[in-house]
Scaffold this motif. Sequence first.
Motif, PDB file in Angstrom:
ATOM      1  N   GLN A  60       0.838  -1.204   0.000  1.00  0.00           N
ATOM      2  CA  GLN A  60       0.000   0.000   0.000  1.00  0.00           C
ATOM      3  C   GLN A  60       0.873   1.255   0.000  1.00  0.00           C
ATOM      4  O   GLN A  60       0.632   2.191  -0.766  1.00  0.00           O
ATOM      5  CB  GLN A  60      -0.935  -0.007   1.215  1.00  0.00           C
ATOM      6  CG  GLN A  60      -1.754   1.245   1.401  1.00  0.00           C
ATOM      7  CD  GLN A  60      -2.933   1.354   0.449  1.00  0.00           C
ATOM      8  OE1 GLN A  60      -3.238   0.432  -0.296  1.00  0.00           O
ATOM      9  NE2 GLN A  60      -3.597   2.496   0.455  1.00  0.00           N
ATOM     10  N   ASP A  61       1.881   1.284   0.842  1.00  0.00           N
ATOM     11  CA  ASP A  61       2.793   2.419   0.903  1.00  0.00           C
ATOM     12  C   ASP A  61       3.516   2.584  -0.440  1.00  0.00           C
ATOM     13  O   ASP A  61       3.669   3.713  -0.929  1.00  0.00           O
ATOM     14  CB  ASP A  61       3.794   2.221   2.044  1.00  0.00           C
ATOM     15  CG  ASP A  61       4.761   3.377   2.188  1.00  0.00           C
ATOM     16  OD1 ASP A  61       4.322   4.547   2.143  1.00  0.00           O
ATOM     17  OD2 ASP A  61       5.971   3.117   2.359  1.00  0.00           O
ATOM     18  N   ILE A 117       4.139   5.524  -5.602  1.00  0.00           N
ATOM     19  CA  ILE A 117       4.087   5.513  -7.070  1.00  0.00           C
ATOM     20  C   ILE A 117       3.050   6.515  -7.557  1.00  0.00           C
ATOM     21  O   ILE A 117       3.282   7.258  -8.514  1.00  0.00           O
ATOM     22  CB  ILE A 117       3.786   4.095  -7.597  1.00  0.00           C
ATOM     23  CG1 ILE A 117       4.953   3.146  -7.280  1.00  0.00           C
ATOM     24  CG2 ILE A 117       3.506   4.119  -9.102  1.00  0.00           C
ATOM     25  CD1 ILE A 117       4.630   1.674  -7.510  1.00  0.00           C
ATOM     26  N   ALA A 118       1.898   6.551  -6.900  1.00  0.00           N
ATOM     27  CA  ALA A 118       0.837   7.482  -7.286  1.00  0.00           C
ATOM     28  C   ALA A 118       1.305   8.929  -7.145  1.00  0.00           C
ATOM     29  O   ALA A 118       1.078   9.757  -8.038  1.00  0.00           O
ATOM     30  CB  ALA A 118      -0.416   7.233  -6.449  1.00  0.00           C
ATOM     31  N   LEU A 119       1.956   9.245  -6.045  1.00  0.00           N
ATOM     32  CA  LEU A 119       2.450  10.612  -5.829  1.00  0.00           C
ATOM     33  C   LEU A 119       3.515  10.980  -6.862  1.00  0.00           C
ATOM     34  O   LEU A 119       3.513  12.095  -7.392  1.00  0.00           O
ATOM     35  CB  LEU A 119       2.977  10.771  -4.404  1.00  0.00           C
ATOM     36  CG  LEU A 119       1.916  10.705  -3.310  1.00  0.00           C
ATOM     37  CD1 LEU A 119       2.571  10.657  -1.928  1.00  0.00           C
ATOM     38  CD2 LEU A 119       0.951  11.868  -3.410  1.00  0.00           C
ATOM     39  N   PHE A 134      -5.260   6.777  -8.139  1.00  0.00           N
ATOM     40  CA  PHE A 134      -5.328   6.077  -6.855  1.00  0.00           C
ATOM     41  C   PHE A 134      -5.998   6.961  -5.797  1.00  0.00           C
ATOM     42  O   PHE A 134      -5.662   8.142  -5.679  1.00  0.00           O
ATOM     43  CB  PHE A 134      -3.897   5.730  -6.423  1.00  0.00           C
ATOM     44  CG  PHE A 134      -3.783   4.776  -5.283  1.00  0.00           C
ATOM     45  CD1 PHE A 134      -4.148   3.454  -5.420  1.00  0.00           C
ATOM     46  CD2 PHE A 134      -3.288   5.190  -4.059  1.00  0.00           C
ATOM     47  CE1 PHE A 134      -4.024   2.555  -4.373  1.00  0.00           C
ATOM     48  CE2 PHE A 134      -3.160   4.308  -3.000  1.00  0.00           C
ATOM     49  CZ  PHE A 134      -3.527   2.984  -3.162  1.00  0.00           C
ATOM     50  N   PRO A 135      -6.939   6.401  -5.051  1.00  0.00           N
ATOM     51  CA  PRO A 135      -7.602   7.218  -4.014  1.00  0.00           C
ATOM     52  C   PRO A 135      -6.693   7.425  -2.804  1.00  0.00           C
ATOM     53  O   PRO A 135      -6.156   6.468  -2.248  1.00  0.00           O
ATOM     54  CB  PRO A 135      -8.831   6.385  -3.643  1.00  0.00           C
ATOM     55  CG  PRO A 135      -8.475   4.981  -3.997  1.00  0.00           C
ATOM     56  CD  PRO A 135      -7.493   5.057  -5.134  1.00  0.00           C
ATOM     57  N   PHE A 136      -6.534   8.669  -2.412  1.00  0.00           N
ATOM     58  CA  PHE A 136      -5.682   9.025  -1.280  1.00  0.00           C
ATOM     59  C   PHE A 136      -6.512   9.339  -0.049  1.00  0.00           C
ATOM     60  O   PHE A 136      -7.646   9.787  -0.158  1.00  0.00           O
ATOM     61  CB  PHE A 136      -4.865  10.286  -1.590  1.00  0.00           C
ATOM     62  CG  PHE A 136      -3.840  10.108  -2.659  1.00  0.00           C
ATOM     63  CD1 PHE A 136      -2.683   9.407  -2.402  1.00  0.00           C
ATOM     64  CD2 PHE A 136      -4.028  10.656  -3.902  1.00  0.00           C
ATOM     65  CE1 PHE A 136      -1.725   9.260  -3.377  1.00  0.00           C
ATOM     66  CE2 PHE A 136      -3.080  10.510  -4.891  1.00  0.00           C
ATOM     67  CZ  PHE A 136      -1.925   9.809  -4.624  1.00  0.00           C
ATOM     68  N   VAL A 140      -3.115  13.145   2.665  1.00  0.00           N
ATOM     69  CA  VAL A 140      -2.123  12.920   1.613  1.00  0.00           C
ATOM     70  C   VAL A 140      -2.510  13.719   0.374  1.00  0.00           C
ATOM     71  O   VAL A 140      -1.672  14.356  -0.262  1.00  0.00           O
ATOM     72  CB  VAL A 140      -1.995  11.420   1.278  1.00  0.00           C
ATOM     73  CG1 VAL A 140      -1.076  11.198   0.091  1.00  0.00           C
ATOM     74  CG2 VAL A 140      -1.496  10.642   2.490  1.00  0.00           C
ATOM     75  N   ALA A 141      -3.797  13.703   0.043  1.00  0.00           N
ATOM     76  CA  ALA A 141      -4.265  14.404  -1.149  1.00  0.00           C
ATOM     77  C   ALA A 141      -3.955  15.891  -1.077  1.00  0.00           C
ATOM     78  O   ALA A 141      -3.517  16.490  -2.060  1.00  0.00           O
ATOM     79  CB  ALA A 141      -5.766  14.178  -1.328  1.00  0.00           C
ATOM     80  N   TRP A 142      -4.163  16.503   0.072  1.00  0.00           N
ATOM     81  CA  TRP A 142      -3.950  17.939   0.197  1.00  0.00           C
ATOM     82  C   TRP A 142      -2.483  18.323   0.240  1.00  0.00           C
ATOM     83  O   TRP A 142      -2.134  19.488   0.086  1.00  0.00           O
ATOM     84  CB  TRP A 142      -4.689  18.488   1.420  1.00  0.00           C
ATOM     85  CG  TRP A 142      -6.149  18.554   1.156  1.00  0.00           C
ATOM     86  CD1 TRP A 142      -7.116  17.778   1.727  1.00  0.00           C
ATOM     87  CD2 TRP A 142      -6.822  19.390   0.229  1.00  0.00           C
ATOM     88  NE1 TRP A 142      -8.347  18.083   1.204  1.00  0.00           N
ATOM     89  CE2 TRP A 142      -8.193  19.082   0.286  1.00  0.00           C
ATOM     90  CE3 TRP A 142      -6.412  20.376  -0.661  1.00  0.00           C
ATOM     91  CZ2 TRP A 142      -9.145  19.721  -0.505  1.00  0.00           C
ATOM     92  CZ3 TRP A 142      -7.360  21.009  -1.448  1.00  0.00           C
ATOM     93  CH2 TRP A 142      -8.716  20.683  -1.360  1.00  0.00           C
TER      94      TRP A 142
END
Length: 190
Positions: free
Chosen positions: A51-52, A57-59, A105-107, A111-113
């Motif tokens: 998951q981490d 990877i998404a970021l 990917f849903p954050f 994390v999203a902000w």
Amino acid sequence: MARAGLNTERVTRAGADLADEVGFDKVTVSGLARRLGVKDASLYSHVKNSQDLKVRIALLSLEELADRVAADIAGRAGRDALAAFAGAYRDYAREHPGRYAAAQFPFEPEVAWSSALVRHGQMTRALLRGYDLGEPAETDAVRLLGGTFHGYVALERCGGFAHTPRSTDESWERILDALDSLLRSWPSPG
């Protein structure tokens, strides 16, 4: 102890490369360890778990996409900026299918902000300033552009347009013309 030559950035980039090859949904710490020729335990100094790894990877993918969009829209306005933004988005999805999937990917909200998601929103709003939209129209337009670009890319990637002889590039250009026209004459509320 961390294996010499490995660091979090290298592990993340290798994971992103793996995602482009096998698909983001198939990326695991074990699969990445095999790719790097190390034991799973060697990677746990750099990532907590799969998951981490996927969040990292998404970021990374969002940052890469934001960098590409920013470079392509610099100094442009109106339809030219719209086409550059959309083209960068579509090209990134074509060139990096696993990374593009990762960018969806849903954050968790915190994390999203703190991620490139905010930067994407800021760039989209900067693009829209050329169309002189106020709120709430600007927010609606941000959502329209995101939905249109993502929807087109997703359908194109899965072969959703294969049943027609018209070039997807020709359709893409007409869609950009239509979006430009809509943005220039955005309807008033009510």
